[in-house]
Design a protein around this motif. Structure first.
Motif, PDB file in Angstrom:
ATOM      1  N   TYR A  15      40.758 -13.605 -36.732  1.00  0.00           N
ATOM      2  CA  TYR A  15      40.661 -14.944 -36.152  1.00  0.00           C
ATOM      3  C   TYR A  15      41.848 -15.805 -36.574  1.00  0.00           C
ATOM      4  O   TYR A  15      42.464 -16.485 -35.744  1.00  0.00           O
ATOM      5  N   LEU A  16      42.194 -15.767 -37.866  1.00  0.00           N
ATOM      6  CA  LEU A  16      43.340 -16.531 -38.340  1.00  0.00           C
ATOM      7  C   LEU A  16      44.616 -16.066 -37.653  1.00  0.00           C
ATOM      8  O   LEU A  16      45.476 -16.885 -37.277  1.00  0.00           O
ATOM      9  N   ALA A  17      44.749 -14.766 -37.474  1.00  0.00           N
ATOM     10  CA  ALA A  17      45.923 -14.240 -36.787  1.00  0.00           C
ATOM     11  C   ALA A  17      45.971 -14.717 -35.342  1.00  0.00           C
ATOM     12  O   ALA A  17      47.053 -15.048 -34.822  1.00  0.00           O
ATOM     13  N   ALA A  18      44.826 -14.778 -34.698  1.00  0.00           N
ATOM     14  CA  ALA A  18      44.779 -15.244 -33.308  1.00  0.00           C
ATOM     15  C   ALA A  18      45.156 -16.720 -33.209  1.00  0.00           C
ATOM     16  O   ALA A  18      45.832 -17.136 -32.258  1.00  0.00           O
ATOM     17  N   LEU A  19      44.722 -17.520 -34.195  1.00  0.00           N
ATOM     18  CA  LEU A  19      45.105 -18.928 -34.192  1.00  0.00           C
ATOM     19  C   LEU A  19      46.616 -19.078 -34.343  1.00  0.00           C
ATOM     20  O   LEU A  19      47.249 -19.902 -33.661  1.00  0.00           O
ATOM     21  N   GLU A  20      47.192 -18.298 -35.243  1.00  0.00           N
ATOM     22  CA  GLU A  20      48.640 -18.390 -35.466  1.00  0.00           C
ATOM     23  C   GLU A  20      49.428 -17.915 -34.249  1.00  0.00           C
ATOM     24  O   GLU A  20      50.465 -18.491 -33.901  1.00  0.00           O
ATOM     25  N   ALA A  25      44.387 -24.941 -30.129  1.00  0.00           N
ATOM     26  CA  ALA A  25      44.421 -26.367 -30.459  1.00  0.00           C
ATOM     27  C   ALA A  25      44.496 -26.599 -31.953  1.00  0.00           C
ATOM     28  O   ALA A  25      44.651 -27.732 -32.408  1.00  0.00           O
ATOM     29  N   VAL A  26      44.365 -25.522 -32.739  1.00  0.00           N
ATOM     30  CA  VAL A  26      44.339 -25.607 -34.193  1.00  0.00           C
ATOM     31  C   VAL A  26      45.728 -25.290 -34.740  1.00  0.00           C
ATOM     32  O   VAL A  26      46.374 -24.320 -34.317  1.00  0.00           O
ATOM     33  N   GLU A  33      51.062 -21.321 -52.231  1.00  0.00           N
ATOM     34  CA  GLU A  33      50.619 -19.978 -52.634  1.00  0.00           C
ATOM     35  C   GLU A  33      50.552 -19.009 -51.452  1.00  0.00           C
ATOM     36  O   GLU A  33      50.152 -17.856 -51.615  1.00  0.00           O
ATOM     37  N   GLY A  34      50.887 -19.496 -50.266  1.00  0.00           N
ATOM     38  CA  GLY A  34      50.839 -18.652 -49.085  1.00  0.00           C
ATOM     39  C   GLY A  34      49.514 -18.624 -48.371  1.00  0.00           C
ATOM     40  O   GLY A  34      49.338 -17.868 -47.406  1.00  0.00           O
ATOM     41  N   ASN A  35      48.553 -19.438 -48.808  1.00  0.00           N
ATOM     42  CA  ASN A  35      47.259 -19.493 -48.134  1.00  0.00           C
ATOM     43  C   ASN A  35      47.384 -20.217 -46.795  1.00  0.00           C
ATOM     44  O   ASN A  35      48.031 -21.267 -46.718  1.00  0.00           O
ATOM     45  N   PRO A  36      46.746 -19.712 -45.728  1.00  0.00           N
ATOM     46  CA  PRO A  36      46.736 -20.450 -44.465  1.00  0.00           C
ATOM     47  C   PRO A  36      45.970 -21.767 -44.611  1.00  0.00           C
ATOM     48  O   PRO A  36      44.913 -21.815 -45.261  1.00  0.00           O
ATOM     49  N   CYS A  37      46.495 -22.819 -44.021  1.00  0.00           N
ATOM     50  CA  CYS A  37      45.818 -24.117 -43.977  1.00  0.00           C
ATOM     51  C   CYS A  37      45.450 -24.402 -42.530  1.00  0.00           C
ATOM     52  O   CYS A  37      46.319 -24.411 -41.653  1.00  0.00           O
ATOM     53  N   VAL A  38      44.170 -24.610 -42.291  1.00  0.00           N
ATOM     54  CA  VAL A  38      43.640 -24.783 -40.940  1.00  0.00           C
ATOM     55  C   VAL A  38      43.424 -26.278 -40.718  1.00  0.00           C
ATOM     56  O   VAL A  38      42.542 -26.884 -41.324  1.00  0.00           O
ATOM     57  N   HIS A  39      44.226 -26.874 -39.843  1.00  0.00           N
ATOM     58  CA  HIS A  39      44.240 -28.327 -39.673  1.00  0.00           C
ATOM     59  C   HIS A  39      43.441 -28.747 -38.444  1.00  0.00           C
ATOM     60  O   HIS A  39      43.552 -28.139 -37.374  1.00  0.00           O
ATOM     61  N   THR A  75      34.537 -25.300 -39.799  1.00  0.00           N
ATOM     62  CA  THR A  75      35.316 -26.205 -38.981  1.00  0.00           C
ATOM     63  C   THR A  75      36.737 -25.682 -38.800  1.00  0.00           C
ATOM     64  O   THR A  75      37.265 -25.031 -39.695  1.00  0.00           O
ATOM     65  N   PRO A  76      37.373 -25.938 -37.658  1.00  0.00           N
ATOM     66  CA  PRO A  76      36.903 -26.833 -36.596  1.00  0.00           C
ATOM     67  C   PRO A  76      36.019 -26.161 -35.548  1.00  0.00           C
ATOM     68  O   PRO A  76      35.534 -26.823 -34.635  1.00  0.00           O
ATOM     69  N   GLY A  77      35.808 -24.860 -35.627  1.00  0.00           N
ATOM     70  CA  GLY A  77      34.997 -24.179 -34.627  1.00  0.00           C
ATOM     71  C   GLY A  77      35.796 -23.856 -33.381  1.00  0.00           C
ATOM     72  O   GLY A  77      36.892 -24.380 -33.146  1.00  0.00           O
ATOM     73  N   THR A  78      35.243 -22.993 -32.556  1.00  0.00           N
ATOM     74  CA  THR A  78      35.951 -22.569 -31.348  1.00  0.00           C
ATOM     75  C   THR A  78      35.858 -23.593 -30.223  1.00  0.00           C
ATOM     76  O   THR A  78      36.644 -23.537 -29.273  1.00  0.00           O
ATOM     77  N   HIS A  79      34.944 -24.540 -30.327  1.00  0.00           N
ATOM     78  CA  HIS A  79      34.734 -25.484 -29.221  1.00  0.00           C
ATOM     79  C   HIS A  79      35.877 -26.480 -29.038  1.00  0.00           C
ATOM     80  O   HIS A  79      35.903 -27.206 -28.052  1.00  0.00           O
ATOM     81  N   VAL A  80      36.821 -26.521 -29.972  1.00  0.00           N
ATOM     82  CA  VAL A  80      37.968 -27.426 -29.826  1.00  0.00           C
ATOM     83  C   VAL A  80      39.038 -26.827 -28.926  1.00  0.00           C
ATOM     84  O   VAL A  80      40.014 -27.508 -28.581  1.00  0.00           O
ATOM     85  N   GLU A  81      38.885 -25.577 -28.540  1.00  0.00           N
ATOM     86  CA  GLU A  81      39.875 -24.880 -27.738  1.00  0.00           C
ATOM     87  C   GLU A  81      39.631 -25.082 -26.236  1.00  0.00           C
ATOM     88  O   GLU A  81      38.575 -25.557 -25.817  1.00  0.00           O
ATOM     89  N   GLU A  82      40.613 -24.692 -25.435  1.00  0.00           N
ATOM     90  CA  GLU A  82      40.405 -24.614 -23.992  1.00  0.00           C
ATOM     91  C   GLU A  82      39.306 -23.588 -23.715  1.00  0.00           C
ATOM     92  O   GLU A  82      39.128 -22.636 -24.484  1.00  0.00           O
ATOM     93  N   PRO A  83      38.544 -23.761 -22.623  1.00  0.00           N
ATOM     94  CA  PRO A  83      37.366 -22.909 -22.413  1.00  0.00           C
ATOM     95  C   PRO A  83      37.614 -21.411 -22.541  1.00  0.00           C
ATOM     96  O   PRO A  83      36.870 -20.724 -23.255  1.00  0.00           O
ATOM     97  N   ALA A  84      38.637 -20.878 -21.890  1.00  0.00           N
ATOM     98  CA  ALA A  84      38.867 -19.431 -21.946  1.00  0.00           C
ATOM     99  C   ALA A  84      39.186 -18.991 -23.370  1.00  0.00           C
ATOM    100  O   ALA A  84      38.715 -17.930 -23.826  1.00  0.00           O
ATOM    101  N   THR A  85      39.957 -19.791 -24.097  1.00  0.00           N
ATOM    102  CA  THR A  85      40.290 -19.456 -25.481  1.00  0.00           C
ATOM    103  C   THR A  85      39.063 -19.556 -26.367  1.00  0.00           C
ATOM    104  O   THR A  85      38.855 -18.713 -27.254  1.00  0.00           O
TER     105      THR A  85
END
Length: 327
Positions: A15-20, A25-26, A33-39, A75-85
């Motif tokens: 999931y993190l890879a898909a966001l990157e 919208a995320v 330290e190289g940790n992903p930060c999800v804003h 958070t933020p959940g998938t609902h913040v994305e465009e519908p297909a995403t």
């Protein structure tokens, strides 16, 4: 009796890879330290090792003496994305969760994530998650892009949930008016609790809880302020005709059937929730591995509450085993 942590969060690496990779919208950054930060608005999550490394996480549970965690997306959940995403990412997350549950054989259970900005797809994904992936239900957020959970557009989701006897865990997200909560981490510290409270009250007063009686509602963070404000909701029912249009009983009648996780590490606050709803409705929760979560504090607070040994065993795991039908 096993110890079951009902409230904690996991970001599947896929999931993190898909966001990157995007589109999303995320926004993802990296800390020192190289940790992903999800804003997302008003907050961000630092995805530390426990958020994304399931083998590391399993060892943490072994060391702490926790038998099972019910992992969910956060958070933020998938609902913040465009519908297909949103639909694609929700399916991805649920498939990843199913693999974790199968691979770890009893160490983890899970609740589905849903693309709730697309209610039709959410109803379909809930059915798939419960009938094919064998999840006991789903975690939903306290509002969906500013739309209340009790809005009728979501009733098609509740119809499926009611048919299947789903567990629906309400987790807060950034409230409407988040702009007033950007300083001092006021959004997660205060806004989250307010939004859970609003969502629960709306679910009751709208008639959703009465109309769909087979749904097993769980409120995060000890229900926000529900145990503290419940009497006021009953007074509203008695005073205002609008509060009686959709329901036939006092609001507390429904709210005492809800479950409350213990992501509030004040033993006296937990005792208030027990006094309100009964020990059978309280579920241990840690919010691990968020910065504000803690497995040791969860365990310490539940060791210090003034209850019988039998009730403590229920809260630590017995209630969750029964609710989620864990083996």
């Amino acid at each position: 009796m096993p110890i079951v942590d009902m409230h904690n969060h996991f970001y599947p690496p896929e999931y993190l890879a898909a966001l990157e990779k995007g589109p999303s919208a995320v926004r993802i950054t990296r800390d020192a330290e190289g940790n992903p930060c999800v804003h997302y608005p008003g907050d961000y999550n630092v995805a530390v090792q426990g958020h994304r490394d399931i083998d590391y996480r399993e060892q943490v549970l072994c060391d702490a003496g926790v038998d099972t965690q019910v992992i969910t997306l956060t958070t933020p959940g998938t609902h913040v994305e465009e519908p297909a995403t949103a639909i694609r990412l929700a399916q991805l997350v649920n498939d990843c969760f199913a693999r974790v549950v199968a691979d770890k054989k009893g160490r983890f259970a899970t609740l589905a994530t849903l693309p709730l900005n697309v209610p039709d797809a959410s109803a379909t994904e809930l059915r798939r998650s419960m009938e094919q992936l064998h999840f006991p239900g789903a975690m939903v957020f306290s509002n969906i892009n500013g739309i209340a959970l009790h809005d009728r557009r979501f009733w098609k989701v509740y119809e499926v949930a009611n048919e299947l006897g789903a567990v629906i865990h309400i987790h807060p997200t950034n409230p409407v008016g988040v702009e007033a909560m950007l300083d001092y981490w006021l959004m997660p510290l205060v806004g989250f609790l307010c939004d859970t409270t609003l969502a629960a009250a709306g679910i009751v007063f709208s008639g959703v809880a009465e109309r769909f009686p087979n749904i097993k509602w769980v409120l995060g963070h000890l229900g926000g302020a529900i145990p503290y404000l419940a009497e006021r909701l009953d007074r509203g029912y008695e005073a205002f005709p609008d509060c009686r249009v959709n329901i036939t009983q006092l609001p507390t009648t429904y709210l005492k059937r809800f479950f409350y996780d213990t992501v509030n590490f004040d033993p006296r606050a937990i005792e208030l929730a027990i006094s309100f709803a009964g020990a059978s409705q309280i579920l241990a929760g840690s919010d691990y591995p968020h910065q504000i979560g803690s497995i040791p504090k969860m365990l310490k607070s539940l060791d210090e509450i003034k209850v019988s040994d039998a009730d403590r065993a229920k809260i630590l795991g017995g209630n969750a085993v029964k609710l989620l039908r864990l083996k």
